[in-house]
Design an enzyme around this catalytic site. Structure first.
Site, PDB file in Angstrom:
ATOM      1  N   CYS A  65      -7.900  -4.789 -11.120  1.00 17.08           N
ATOM      2  CA  CYS A  65      -7.156  -3.622 -11.302  1.00 17.08           C
ATOM      3  C   CYS A  65      -6.632  -3.528 -12.620  1.00 17.08           C
ATOM      4  CB  CYS A  65      -6.113  -3.030 -10.364  1.00 17.08           C
ATOM      5  SG  CYS A  65      -5.694  -1.536 -10.407  1.00 17.08           S
ATOM      6  N   CYS A  69       1.214  -2.096 -11.644  1.00 15.90           N
ATOM      7  CA  CYS A  69       1.966  -1.812 -10.462  1.00 15.90           C
ATOM      8  C   CYS A  69       2.680  -3.077 -10.143  1.00 15.90           C
ATOM      9  CB  CYS A  69       1.337  -1.123  -9.100  1.00 15.90           C
ATOM     10  SG  CYS A  69       0.541   0.286  -9.576  1.00 15.90           S
ATOM     11  N   CYS A  72       2.106  -5.181  -6.548  1.00 18.34           N
ATOM     12  CA  CYS A  72       0.569  -5.194  -6.281  1.00 18.34           C
ATOM     13  C   CYS A  72      -0.129  -6.476  -6.686  1.00 18.34           C
ATOM     14  CB  CYS A  72      -0.103  -4.025  -6.855  1.00 18.34           C
ATOM     15  SG  CYS A  72      -1.751  -4.065  -6.015  1.00 18.34           S
ATOM     16  N   CYS A 109      -9.679   3.385   7.061  1.00 18.28           N
ATOM     17  CA  CYS A 109      -9.138   3.602   5.685  1.00 18.28           C
ATOM     18  C   CYS A 109     -10.129   2.888   4.466  1.00 18.28           C
ATOM     19  CB  CYS A 109      -7.746   3.188   5.443  1.00 18.28           C
ATOM     20  SG  CYS A 109      -6.577   4.188   6.642  1.00 18.28           S
ATOM     21  N   CYS A 142     -10.610   7.942   6.108  1.00 20.09           N
ATOM     22  CA  CYS A 142      -9.419   8.271   4.858  1.00 20.09           C
ATOM     23  C   CYS A 142      -9.732   7.359   3.668  1.00 20.09           C
ATOM     24  CB  CYS A 142      -8.074   7.961   5.188  1.00 20.09           C
ATOM     25  SG  CYS A 142      -6.829   8.173   4.297  1.00 20.09           S
ATOM     26  N   CYS A 202      -2.307  12.036   2.903  1.00 20.65           N
ATOM     27  CA  CYS A 202      -1.684  10.906   3.500  1.00 20.65           C
ATOM     28  C   CYS A 202      -0.801  10.095   2.216  1.00 20.65           C
ATOM     29  CB  CYS A 202      -2.406   9.665   4.014  1.00 20.65           C
ATOM     30  SG  CYS A 202      -1.806   8.118   4.545  1.00 20.65           S
ATOM     31  N   ARG A 272       3.590   6.003   9.904  1.00 16.54           N
ATOM     32  CA  ARG A 272       2.901   4.890  10.215  1.00 16.54           C
ATOM     33  C   ARG A 272       3.674   3.562   9.677  1.00 16.54           C
ATOM     34  NH1 ARG A 272      -2.358   5.391   7.058  1.00 16.54           N
ATOM     35  NH2 ARG A 272      -2.375   7.029   8.519  1.00 16.54           N
TER      36      ARG A 272
END
Length: 407
Positions: A65, A69, A72, A109, A142, A202, A272
């Protein structure tokens, strides 16, 4: 406790608590945590009964990526040793999804690392959605692909996606300390794009990154304004090799207070328990089911969760039941206007301020804010969690491997 009675009454009316009340929940002592759980549990049961919705993650593309972040393990320059692979083929993703669905999940997901999808990526995901839905009647899908460009949410909806996940993660005021390669406003924009396209939005948060109680309340109140149908509450998994690897700030009691605060602010929304529940809630996980009505089954994107069978046994032993594929997750007032998956936003509970009572400027709890701040400071000092690196394991099975998934 007058505070809890007030919050229960507001939760049953879908009325927004004051910021001071939300802060006061986070500032309650460990001695009072069972009272807090019992109160928030009344709100949870009023809107969702004793049902627990199971969701299953499929990591379509892992690592590599370009974003930075801090929380992460897939970030730019990561040295975490996670699985790294490019896009799964539709049949591979469908096979991975089938394992979770066989375990009782009703929503899949589909997640991919990266800043956001190209149009070609959207086409790939559309093919995957088609493959999953052709083989599993009634499944919810999702997508979680990062920041969306104009028109991409509509294309995902046309392809059969039911929902789109994009978390705010933390407060606007501290967002720049966590991520520098995109902005908080970028995330808000993507959630709004999902809404506008008719997808069930979400969006949630990550707790345990060194934030203050005020930051937590800020992000949850921002989520209420955005009005997602589901709010995932992640607890930071401090993976070695990430900038936040030393942040062990959570105790099981702290996690329960956070979940209770989210339930009081968003009473009729799918809350959740997401990443990190095994690491930070540990043996208190069953108690958290009194607050949240949804969990992920099995493993996460790059780390392992507890065994899928253990999840099912935990739900049953705690006196809850797995939500069936034919059951509607959301309360009737949210589900009616836009179908069983996408919630109603015209009469929204989590985000509608038309009936929010006195709102955040209420003066009826003048003494609560000061007490909350003082207590929170004392609590933060007294309850720093001991690192439990033994509970953090990089995922080596399931999607992207030849080994059977955990479901």
């Amino acid at each position: 406790m007058d505070l809890l009675n007030t919050l229960v009454d507001k939760g049953l009316r879908r009325e927004l608590p004051t910021r001071e009340e939300a802060l006061a929940v986070l500032a309650t002592s460990d001695d009072d945590v069972l009272d807090v759980v019992a109160a928030a549990g009344k709100v949870r049961r009023h809107w969702f009964g004793r049902r627990v919705k199971l969701n299953y993650l499929v990591n379509l593309k892992s690592g590599l990526c370009p974003e930075d972040c801090s929380y992460c393990s897939q970030r730019l320059g990561s040295s975490t040793g996670i699985l790294k692979y490019s896009w799964l083929k539709p049949d591979e993703a469908s096979k991975a999804a089938a394992a979770g669905l066989a375990g009782g999940a009703k929503r899949v997901c589909l997640v991919a690392s990266g800043r956001g999808p190209t149009d070609r990526d959207v086409d790939r995901v559309a093919g995957t959605i088609k493959a999953i839905k052709e083989q599993n009647e009634g499944v919810e899908v999702c997508a979680c692909l990062g920041l969306l460009s104009d028109g991409q949410a509509e294309r995902l909806r046309e392809a059969g996606a039911d929902a789109y996940n994009h978390n705010l993660n933390t407060s606007e005021g501290t967002y720049g300390e966590i991520t520098t390669t995109h902005t908080y406003a970028d995330r808000v924009d993507t959630v709004n794009k999902a809404h506008a396209a008719g997808l069930s939005a979400c969006s949630g948060l990550i707790a345990g990154m060194g934030e203050t109680d005020e930051d937590l309340v800020d992000v949850v109140f921002s989520l209420r304004e955005l009005d997602p149908d589901s709010v995932p509450v992640n607890f930071l998994i401090p993976v070695e090799g990430t900038p936040l690897a030393k942040e062990w700030n959570l105790t099981p009691q702290r996690c329960l207070r956070i979940l209770a605060m989210v339930r009081f602010v968003c009473p009729d929304v799918e809350v959740r328990i997401a990443g990190g529940r095994e690491v930070h809630l540990r043996t208190m996980q069953p108690l958290a089911l009194n607050l949240a009505n949804s969990i992920f089954l099995g493993d996460y994107l790059t780390t392992e969760g507890q065994a899928g069978q253990a999840d099912l046994e935990m739900i049953a032993d705690a006196g809850f039941v797995v939500e069936g594929a034919d059951e509607v997750t959301l309360p009737e007032h949210r589900a009616d206007a836009a179908g069983a998956v996408c919630g109603s936003h015209a009469d929204a509970g989590c985000g509608s301020h038309a009936e929010a009572g006195c709102g955040s400027g209420c003066g009826s709890h003048e003494g609560v804010a000061a007490t909350a701040t003082a207590t929170a400071t004392a609590t933060a000092t007294a309850t720093v969690n001991e690192p439990r690196t033994d509970l953090v394991a990089v995922r080596r099975r399931g999607a992207g491997t030849d080994l059977a998934p955990n479901a």
